[in-house]
Design an enzyme around this catalytic site. Structure first.
Site, PDB file in Angstrom:
ATOM      1  N   GLN A  79       0.840  -1.192   0.000  1.00 55.89           N
ATOM      2  CA  GLN A  79       0.000   0.000   0.000  1.00 55.89           C
ATOM      3  C   GLN A  79       0.879   1.246   0.000  1.00 55.89           C
ATOM      4  O   GLN A  79       1.178   1.816   1.049  1.00 55.89           O
ATOM      5  CB  GLN A  79      -0.951   0.015   1.196  1.00 55.89           C
ATOM      6  N   PHE A  80       1.258   1.691  -1.199  1.00 58.70           N
ATOM      7  CA  PHE A  80       2.142   2.848  -1.323  1.00 58.70           C
ATOM      8  C   PHE A  80       1.521   4.120  -0.750  1.00 58.70           C
ATOM      9  O   PHE A  80       2.227   5.041  -0.359  1.00 58.70           O
ATOM     10  CB  PHE A  80       2.557   3.064  -2.777  1.00 58.70           C
ATOM     11  N   THR A  81       0.202   4.187  -0.655  1.00 59.12           N
ATOM     12  CA  THR A  81      -0.459   5.404  -0.168  1.00 59.12           C
ATOM     13  C   THR A  81      -0.136   5.704   1.296  1.00 59.12           C
ATOM     14  O   THR A  81      -0.378   6.819   1.760  1.00 59.12           O
ATOM     15  CB  THR A  81      -1.982   5.339  -0.367  1.00 59.12           C
TER      16      THR A  81
END
Length: 157
Positions: A79-81
């Protein structure tokens, strides 16, 4: 590297309307790779995932048992966010996340280290760079943030 771990009764990942991974009691891990992260940071987070004391013991002792102690399961989701900068304005800035090629390599290394530190059959994974639907039943709720490395994701540009 940054991770959010949640103690869960169950969790699953669906991609294109197909459940690709699911677990029962254990931890759901959202993980993100920052620029400059290395195997060292991935290993540090993996160690914490399997050793973090999130459950009570049989005698009522608080925060005494890890996912390995309870024979639980682990579901890892990229989850890069998690590394978004949100200090300015209302549009997230994702420059705090590593380039996809670097992130994919280190994320998979992280998952491999979680498997190596526990029981590979009890560690599941989402699908890197896919649009995923993540369902979970949070137990507690218990949610913790883990960090390794020198991210400073809320700094002004």
């Amino acid at each position: 590297m940054k991770a959010i771990i949640q103690r869960v009764l169950s969790a699953s990942v669906t991609v294109d309307k197909e459940v690709i991974s699911s677990i029962g009691r254990g931890v759901l891990v959202f993980a993100a790779v920052a620029p400059g992260d290395s195997e060292k940071e991935a290993q540090q987070i993996a160690n914490k995932v399997v050793k973090m004391k999130l459950w009570d013991d049989e005698n009522g002792g608080r925060w005494k048992k890890s996912v390995t102690d309870i024979n639980g399961e682990v579901l890892c989701v990229s989850q890069f966010t998690l590394l978004a900068r949100t200090k300015k304005g209302t549009k997230p800035d994702f420059h705090g996340a590593a380039a996809p090629e670097d992130a994919q390599r280190l994320y998979h290394y992280f998952v491999d280290q979680v498997k190596a530190g526990y029981d590979a059959d009890k560690v599941k994974d989402g699908k890197f760079q896919a649009m995923m639907e993540v369902a979970l039943v949070n137990d507690g709720p218990v949610t913790l943030e883990l960090q390794a490395g020198n991210q400073n994701n809320d700094k002004s540009d």
